[in-house]
Design a protein around this motif. Sequence first.
Motif, PDB file in Angstrom:
ATOM      1  N   LEU A  24      21.203 -20.709  15.547  1.00 21.73           N
ATOM      2  CA  LEU A  24      19.778 -21.035  15.612  1.00 21.73           C
ATOM      3  C   LEU A  24      19.466 -22.083  14.547  1.00 21.73           C
ATOM      4  O   LEU A  24      19.814 -21.908  13.375  1.00 21.73           O
ATOM      5  N   VAL A  25      18.831 -23.174  14.959  1.00 20.58           N
ATOM      6  CA  VAL A  25      18.425 -24.206  14.009  1.00 20.58           C
ATOM      7  C   VAL A  25      16.916 -24.130  13.844  1.00 20.58           C
ATOM      8  O   VAL A  25      16.186 -24.161  14.831  1.00 20.58           O
ATOM      9  N   VAL A  26      16.458 -23.993  12.589  1.00 25.19           N
ATOM     10  CA  VAL A  26      15.024 -23.878  12.347  1.00 25.19           C
ATOM     11  C   VAL A  26      14.562 -25.017  11.444  1.00 25.19           C
ATOM     12  O   VAL A  26      14.940 -25.085  10.276  1.00 25.19           O
ATOM     13  N   ASP A  27      13.783 -25.910  12.001  1.00 24.51           N
ATOM     14  CA  ASP A  27      13.236 -27.006  11.207  1.00 24.51           C
ATOM     15  C   ASP A  27      11.923 -27.452  11.827  1.00 24.51           C
ATOM     16  O   ASP A  27      11.787 -27.501  13.042  1.00 24.51           O
ATOM     17  N   GLU A  28      10.966 -27.765  10.947  1.00 29.64           N
ATOM     18  CA  GLU A  28       9.655 -28.186  11.388  1.00 29.64           C
ATOM     19  C   GLU A  28       9.721 -29.492  12.176  1.00 29.64           C
ATOM     20  O   GLU A  28       8.926 -29.721  13.073  1.00 29.64           O
ATOM     21  N   GLN A  29      10.664 -30.313  11.785  1.00 24.81           N
ATOM     22  CA  GLN A  29      10.762 -31.629  12.423  1.00 24.81           C
ATOM     23  C   GLN A  29      11.662 -31.586  13.660  1.00 24.81           C
ATOM     24  O   GLN A  29      12.863 -31.354  13.545  1.00 24.81           O
ATOM     25  N   PRO A  30      11.084 -31.866  14.837  1.00 23.28           N
ATOM     26  CA  PRO A  30      11.876 -31.843  16.070  1.00 23.28           C
ATOM     27  C   PRO A  30      13.086 -32.787  15.994  1.00 23.28           C
ATOM     28  O   PRO A  30      14.147 -32.467  16.525  1.00 23.28           O
ATOM     29  N   SER A  31      12.906 -33.913  15.306  1.00 24.97           N
ATOM     30  CA  SER A  31      14.016 -34.870  15.256  1.00 24.97           C
ATOM     31  C   SER A  31      15.229 -34.276  14.537  1.00 24.97           C
ATOM     32  O   SER A  31      16.373 -34.486  14.933  1.00 24.97           O
ATOM     33  N   ASP A  42      15.510 -24.821   7.252  1.00 30.32           N
ATOM     34  CA  ASP A  42      14.983 -25.713   6.226  1.00 30.32           C
ATOM     35  C   ASP A  42      14.283 -24.871   5.171  1.00 30.32           C
ATOM     36  O   ASP A  42      13.421 -24.059   5.487  1.00 30.32           O
ATOM     37  N   LEU A  43      14.656 -25.075   3.929  1.00 28.81           N
ATOM     38  CA  LEU A  43      14.130 -24.236   2.845  1.00 28.81           C
ATOM     39  C   LEU A  43      12.773 -24.707   2.346  1.00 28.81           C
ATOM     40  O   LEU A  43      11.996 -23.945   1.807  1.00 28.81           O
ATOM     41  N   GLU A  44      12.496 -25.995   2.526  1.00 23.93           N
ATOM     42  CA  GLU A  44      11.404 -26.558   1.736  1.00 23.93           C
ATOM     43  C   GLU A  44      10.017 -26.498   2.367  1.00 23.93           C
ATOM     44  O   GLU A  44       9.023 -26.675   1.690  1.00 23.93           O
ATOM     45  N   GLU A  55      25.207  -9.389   9.934  1.00 25.29           N
ATOM     46  CA  GLU A  55      26.357 -10.184  10.386  1.00 25.29           C
ATOM     47  C   GLU A  55      26.009 -11.664  10.474  1.00 25.29           C
ATOM     48  O   GLU A  55      26.881 -12.505  10.635  1.00 25.29           O
ATOM     49  N   THR A  56      24.715 -11.948  10.434  1.00 21.20           N
ATOM     50  CA  THR A  56      24.286 -13.335  10.594  1.00 21.20           C
ATOM     51  C   THR A  56      24.408 -14.097   9.277  1.00 21.20           C
ATOM     52  O   THR A  56      23.969 -13.619   8.242  1.00 21.20           O
ATOM     53  N   ARG A  57      25.016 -15.268   9.356  1.00 18.32           N
ATOM     54  CA  ARG A  57      25.116 -16.096   8.160  1.00 18.32           C
ATOM     55  C   ARG A  57      23.967 -17.096   8.137  1.00 18.32           C
ATOM     56  O   ARG A  57      23.639 -17.675   9.168  1.00 18.32           O
ATOM     57  N   VAL A  58      23.380 -17.269   6.972  1.00 16.31           N
ATOM     58  CA  VAL A  58      22.288 -18.218   6.864  1.00 16.31           C
ATOM     59  C   VAL A  58      22.740 -19.429   6.068  1.00 16.31           C
ATOM     60  O   VAL A  58      23.360 -19.301   5.014  1.00 16.31           O
ATOM     61  N   VAL A  59      22.462 -20.602   6.614  1.00 13.68           N
ATOM     62  CA  VAL A  59      22.758 -21.836   5.893  1.00 13.68           C
ATOM     63  C   VAL A  59      21.438 -22.538   5.643  1.00 13.68           C
ATOM     64  O   VAL A  59      20.629 -22.697   6.552  1.00 13.68           O
ATOM     65  N   ILE A  60      21.214 -22.895   4.395  1.00 15.61           N
ATOM     66  CA  ILE A  60      19.967 -23.548   4.025  1.00 15.61           C
ATOM     67  C   ILE A  60      20.116 -25.062   4.153  1.00 15.61           C
ATOM     68  O   ILE A  60      21.118 -25.623   3.720  1.00 15.61           O
ATOM     69  N   MET A  61      19.119 -25.695   4.755  1.00 19.24           N
ATOM     70  CA  MET A  61      19.107 -27.149   4.781  1.00 19.24           C
ATOM     71  C   MET A  61      17.992 -27.592   3.850  1.00 19.24           C
ATOM     72  O   MET A  61      16.933 -26.970   3.798  1.00 19.24           O
ATOM     73  N   SER A  62      18.239 -28.654   3.127  1.00 24.67           N
ATOM     74  CA  SER A  62      17.197 -29.149   2.244  1.00 24.67           C
ATOM     75  C   SER A  62      17.398 -30.629   2.007  1.00 24.67           C
ATOM     76  O   SER A  62      18.518 -31.116   1.923  1.00 24.67           O
ATOM     77  N   TYR A 119      24.942 -24.196   1.859  1.00 23.74           N
ATOM     78  CA  TYR A 119      23.839 -25.094   1.579  1.00 23.74           C
ATOM     79  C   TYR A 119      24.180 -26.466   2.124  1.00 23.74           C
ATOM     80  O   TYR A 119      25.306 -26.940   1.985  1.00 23.74           O
ATOM     81  N   LEU A 120      23.197 -27.077   2.747  1.00 22.74           N
ATOM     82  CA  LEU A 120      23.447 -28.329   3.455  1.00 22.74           C
ATOM     83  C   LEU A 120      22.383 -29.330   3.055  1.00 22.74           C
ATOM     84  O   LEU A 120      21.198 -29.055   3.153  1.00 22.74           O
ATOM     85  N   ARG A 121      22.813 -30.491   2.607  1.00 22.40           N
ATOM     86  CA  ARG A 121      21.823 -31.510   2.269  1.00 22.40           C
ATOM     87  C   ARG A 121      21.459 -32.322   3.495  1.00 22.40           C
ATOM     88  O   ARG A 121      22.335 -32.668   4.282  1.00 22.40           O
ATOM     89  N   LYS A 122      20.154 -32.625   3.625  1.00 19.20           N
ATOM     90  CA  LYS A 122      19.724 -33.451   4.757  1.00 19.20           C
ATOM     91  C   LYS A 122      19.579 -34.897   4.295  1.00 19.20           C
ATOM     92  O   LYS A 122      19.168 -35.122   3.170  1.00 19.20           O
ATOM     93  N   PRO A 123      19.824 -35.911   5.081  1.00 12.60           N
ATOM     94  CA  PRO A 123      20.384 -35.797   6.421  1.00 12.60           C
ATOM     95  C   PRO A 123      21.866 -35.396   6.346  1.00 12.60           C
ATOM     96  O   PRO A 123      22.551 -35.766   5.411  1.00 12.60           O
ATOM     97  N   THR A 124      22.279 -34.658   7.348  1.00 10.82           N
ATOM     98  CA  THR A 124      23.648 -34.166   7.282  1.00 10.82           C
ATOM     99  C   THR A 124      24.540 -34.926   8.268  1.00 10.82           C
ATOM    100  O   THR A 124      24.057 -35.694   9.097  1.00 10.82           O
ATOM    101  N   SER A 125      25.828 -34.672   8.134  1.00 12.42           N
ATOM    102  CA  SER A 125      26.779 -35.404   8.975  1.00 12.42           C
ATOM    103  C   SER A 125      27.580 -34.438   9.829  1.00 12.42           C
ATOM    104  O   SER A 125      27.592 -33.234   9.591  1.00 12.42           O
TER     105      SER A 125
END
Length: 467
Positions: free
Chosen positions: A5-12, A52-54, A73-80, A99-105
Amino acid sequence: MARILVVDEQPSVCMHVSEILRDLGHEVTSEHTGEDALRLCRAIEFDVVLVDLERESMKSADLLKVIHHECSETRVVIMSAGGSIEAAVDAMRLGAHDYLRKPTSRERLTEVMATCERGRTTELPAEGVARDPLRTASESGMVGRSRAIRELMEMVEKIARTDSSVLITGETGTGKELVGRAIHRLSPRVDKVFSAINSAAFPETLLESELFGHRRGAFTGASNNKKGIFEHAHGGTVFLDEVADMPASMQVKLLRFLQTGEIRPVGSESTRYVDVRLVAASNKPLEEEVAAGRFREDLYYRLAVIPIHVPPLRERVEDIAVLADHFIKTFAKKLGKRIDGLDPKALDVLMAHDWPGNIRQLENSIERGAALCRDHMIRVEDMPIRLREASLVREGETIQSLQVMERAHILATLERVGWNRKQAAELLQISTTTLWRRLKEFGIEGQPGREPTPQGFAGATPFAGDR
Ligand SMILES: Nc1ncnc2c1ncn2[C@@H]1O[C@H](COP(=O)(O)OP(=O)(O)OP(=O)(O)O)[C@@H](O)[C@H]1O
Ligand SMILES: [Mg+2]
């Protein structure tokens, strides 16, 4: 393939990330608000949630909490987009896996997915990677295999790379100072001084001079200039023990130091800059001291940038046997004695005890046992009288005592078979399902990072040993 599941306010962002993940062969869903994500997480079990954490509107902290508690069992990865080490640490503190920095590759996403599968983190922002050859908390002397201690050790490894102040709380003898030392030893400051000072051990004026130093003639008896702990530990780490007992006037001075990085020795007109990382410890819950008006709130927030709680030993019984083993080796070596281990009954006694003095008490008990034991085995009669009495009182008494006995017996059996639940159930002559139910009742965890399930038992994966 993982369900993500990807959760981010920005559709892009959702689209970009989802596209890569789909391309990597995963099944991907996306949501734009925290509420929707929460609802979905409760309905569907995801393997990984990227969030997205922010964004305020995301309520990501709530989301993390719910996932942590309800979907273990679910792993959470934070994007910021921030990319600061503080943000990463915050995320880890909230229970995130990576932890994942945006924009990511694509590369980075591949890596993160791989770590989610392996169950370990790879990257934090690269600032200040330790020069020290030590990389893990167990290399620095922390022993244990309960989930609580493994999480603590991972936390120590991560925060060691930052400079944020740490506040360690926990009962007496739980290992607060050991954690403080581990943080230093795993940090880039390792070549510099680690200095520990007990705030409760000095009268007010002396404490000030110990911390900040003094000039000659500053007070009666100050016959020379003296460097304080902070200056002495310049570039290193200061461990400030029993910080709750610090007098109010010293709290103000400490706060000023944390705000400015400057010290002023007693009797001196001038200030100087020192660079130390502060690790404070308290066996009183500091929030309560703040609530009671005995500890400054502003100082509390400065100290507890990263709060760490070391749980008491009775809440992590899985650690008792490995710790006992560790201490047996230490004392056998010290005494120049061959000691093969603990007699099963002696282990039962250790498992049944509630350890008000925590690890220090266990260490002392083993030291005594090691000194007294005669035929290469530590037996019940070599244990301190308090421990033996407690287990005797329990024998045959009330229902509650029976439960204590049962719990101890199950634990000791699991210990004997290396936590292979199938074998343990056979030895105990109960079914794996009954064993599973008992462990759940007793609050004993299953496989690392998961709740026990009957299936998990049938699989009978033994606990991983020390890392
Ligand atoms: N996880 C662990 N692995 C190995 N040894 C440990 C562990 N935790 C604590 N110890 C040992 O237990 C003893 C007590 O630990 P420590 O002095 O760090 O406790 P503390 O919380 O600072 O206690 P206090 O509040 O009384 O000052 C030490 O000898 C320490 O090395
Ligand atoms: Mg201590």
